[in-house]
Design an enzyme around this catalytic site. Structure first.
Site, mmCIF file in Angstrom:
data_model
loop_
_atom_site.group_PDB
_atom_site.id
_atom_site.type_symbol
_atom_site.label_atom_id
_atom_site.label_comp_id
_atom_site.label_asym_id
_atom_site.label_seq_id
_atom_site.Cartn_x
_atom_site.Cartn_y
_atom_site.Cartn_z
ATOM 1 N N TYR A 72 0.839 -1.207 0.000
ATOM 2 C CA TYR A 72 0.000 0.000 0.000
ATOM 3 C C TYR A 72 0.867 1.247 0.000
ATOM 4 O O TYR A 72 2.079 1.169 0.233
ATOM 5 C CB TYR A 72 -0.953 -0.007 1.202
ATOM 6 C CG TYR A 72 -0.312 0.394 2.513
ATOM 7 C CD1 TYR A 72 0.480 -0.501 3.224
ATOM 8 C CD2 TYR A 72 -0.486 1.665 3.046
ATOM 9 C CE1 TYR A 72 1.086 -0.137 4.423
ATOM 10 C CE2 TYR A 72 0.107 2.035 4.244
ATOM 11 C CZ TYR A 72 0.887 1.124 4.930
ATOM 12 O OH TYR A 72 1.489 1.486 6.120
ATOM 13 N N LYS A 77 6.518 -1.949 1.928
ATOM 14 C CA LYS A 77 5.342 -1.356 2.566
ATOM 15 C C LYS A 77 4.169 -2.328 2.401
ATOM 16 O O LYS A 77 3.301 -2.163 1.567
ATOM 17 C CB LYS A 77 5.034 0.016 1.969
ATOM 18 C CG LYS A 77 4.147 0.872 2.863
ATOM 19 C CD LYS A 77 4.145 2.325 2.424
ATOM 20 C CE LYS A 77 3.241 3.157 3.305
ATOM 21 N NZ LYS A 77 3.620 3.194 4.730
ATOM 22 N N GLU A 81 12.637 2.746 13.811
ATOM 23 C CA GLU A 81 11.719 3.783 13.335
ATOM 24 C C GLU A 81 10.473 3.740 14.218
ATOM 25 O O GLU A 81 10.519 3.125 15.299
ATOM 26 C CB GLU A 81 11.344 3.550 11.869
ATOM 27 C CG GLU A 81 10.698 2.195 11.593
ATOM 28 C CD GLU A 81 10.325 2.008 10.141
ATOM 29 O OE1 GLU A 81 10.153 2.993 9.411
ATOM 30 O OE2 GLU A 81 10.152 0.843 9.718
ATOM 31 N N LEU A 100 11.227 1.216 6.857
ATOM 32 C CA LEU A 100 10.632 1.679 5.604
ATOM 33 C C LEU A 100 11.407 2.908 5.145
ATOM 34 O O LEU A 100 11.706 3.798 5.948
ATOM 35 C CB LEU A 100 9.153 2.047 5.798
ATOM 36 C CG LEU A 100 8.475 2.451 4.486
ATOM 37 C CD1 LEU A 100 8.188 1.207 3.629
ATOM 38 C CD2 LEU A 100 7.204 3.224 4.716
HETATM 39 C C1 LIG Z 1 6.538 1.955 9.237
HETATM 40 C C2 LIG Z 1 6.614 3.288 8.539
HETATM 41 N N1 LIG Z 1 7.793 3.951 8.530
HETATM 42 C C3 LIG Z 1 7.917 5.149 7.916
HETATM 43 C C4 LIG Z 1 6.843 5.745 7.289
HETATM 44 C C5 LIG Z 1 7.040 7.091 6.612
HETATM 45 O O1 LIG Z 1 6.971 6.921 5.226
HETATM 46 P P1 LIG Z 1 6.570 8.131 4.267
HETATM 47 O O2 LIG Z 1 7.525 9.268 4.605
HETATM 48 O O3 LIG Z 1 6.750 7.595 2.900
HETATM 49 O O4 LIG Z 1 5.152 8.481 4.586
HETATM 50 C C6 LIG Z 1 5.596 5.086 7.259
HETATM 51 C C7 LIG Z 1 4.432 5.752 6.545
HETATM 52 N N2 LIG Z 1 3.170 5.310 6.938
HETATM 53 C C8 LIG Z 1 2.034 5.846 6.265
HETATM 54 C C9 LIG Z 1 1.906 7.348 6.396
HETATM 55 O O5 LIG Z 1 0.639 7.557 7.014
HETATM 56 N N3 LIG Z 1 0.028 6.352 7.284
HETATM 57 C C10 LIG Z 1 0.798 5.306 6.883
HETATM 58 O O6 LIG Z 1 0.555 4.116 7.007
HETATM 59 C C11 LIG Z 1 5.472 3.836 7.887
HETATM 60 O O7 LIG Z 1 4.293 3.172 7.892
#
Ligand SMILES: Cc1ncc(COP(=O)(O)O)c(CN[C@@H]2CONC2=O)c1O
Length: 282
Positions: free
Chosen positions: A31, A145, A177, A201
């Site tokens: 996703y 992701k 993270e 991620l």
């Molecule tokens: C585990 C994880 N790490 C880092 C990030 C940051 O990635 P981006 O900078 O590309 O957004 C996300 C984004 N998660 C998305 C952002 O909002 N909701 C989510 O599930 C994430 O799920």
């Protein structure tokens, strides 16, 4: 408890999508969450590239090229007559088929995307957030992701139950993270964050922050920091497409710096607003 009505027990001859959908039954999919400001996508190319990388990593063949996916995403904006701030949730699963762990012989991916309004949370961006630390119990391919979000969900729920915004994850004390964002520690004018390995991620906003730090001549040290380093931090912040660059003012019982968002965090927030062409409201 809910009493399942007769209609919930599906006739075996009519069993099909959405009941036998591999995203639903196995989390067998990937996703993206893509941010929109004033009706325009932010970091769209980075998101589309990561979507295809994630799908390839779990052997899902997306039935169109990146250009077509991008075109469809722009059609979604037009269809919704979108001119404000929002986000798109885009999901691709391996598809619908009789339940079996192994890949179905013939199956077509299920792809869907929807758009929602998402105003900026200026109060949080201004004041920062509290967080808790939690063990990182995810698999070792967190660069994908994927829809396998149970560890993320449970960590975020624990944060919420402790009146915190996020859970900072660690593997034996090494900070990776957060449950849905990347995390950074600032010390003596340098920004530290976990390197872009399989254990995190590779955030799209993280990539933008790399650019901002280079432009501002602020050193980015892609070295993991330890939980015990947090007590000595000058600043901390997290990043994601929905949280933007968000100051972290407390981790567990440790107040970060003087408890106020720090100078480098503010610099990055301004850089983010300029990059995303957002009117400067902070
Ligand atoms: C585990 C994880 N790490 C880092 C990030 C940051 O990635 P981006 O900078 O590309 O957004 C996300 C984004 N998660 C998305 C952002 O909002 N909701 C989510 O599930 C994430 O799920």
């Amino acid at each position: 408890s809910t009493i399942l009505s007769q209609s919930d027990f599906v006739d075996k001859n009519s069993l099909s999508y959405p009941f036998e959908e591999r995203g639903l039954q196995f989390g067998d999919g990937v996703y993206e969450v893509i941010r929109i400001y004033n009706g325009e996508y932010y970091l769209l190319t980075e998101h589309v590239n990561r979507l295809f990388r994630s799908a390839e990593a779990i052997k899902i063949n997306i039935p169109y090229h990146k250009e077509k996916m991008t075109e469809l995403l722009y059609q979604l904006l037009e269809k919704n007559n979108m001119h404000t701030d929002g986000k798109v949730y885009l999901q691709i699963t391996r598809g619908s088929a009789p339940r079996d762990h192994a890949f179905p012989h013939e199956v077509t991916p299920n792809i869907y995307a929807y758009l929602q309004d998402l105003p900026r949370n200026e109060k949080l961006l201004e004041n920062g957030v509290k967080t808790i630390s939690q063990r990182d119990v995810r698999w070792e391919n967190c660069y994908i992701k994927s829809l396998n979000l149970l560890p993320n969900v449970l960590a975020k729920q624990t944060a919420k139950e402790n009146d915190c915004y996020e859970a900072i994850l660690h593997r034996d004390g090494v900070v990776t993270e957060c449950s849905s964002s990347n995390i950074y520690l600032v010390k003596d004018g340098k920004v530290y964050t976990h390197p872009a390995t399989n254990n995190i991620l590779h955030g799209c906003v993280r990539m933008a922050i790399e650019r901002f730090l280079k432009d501002e001549n602020i050193p980015l040290i892609e070295e993991a920091f330890q939980l015990e380093d947090i007590q000595y931090a000058d600043e901390m912040f997290l990043s994601s497409s929905t949280s933007e660059v968000l100051p972290v003012t407390q981790v567990d019982r440790v107040v970060i710096g003087n408890g106020e968002p720090g100078k480098i965090t503010r610099t990055l927030q301004k850089a983010y607003e300029q990059d995303a062409k957002i009117s400067d409201k902070l």
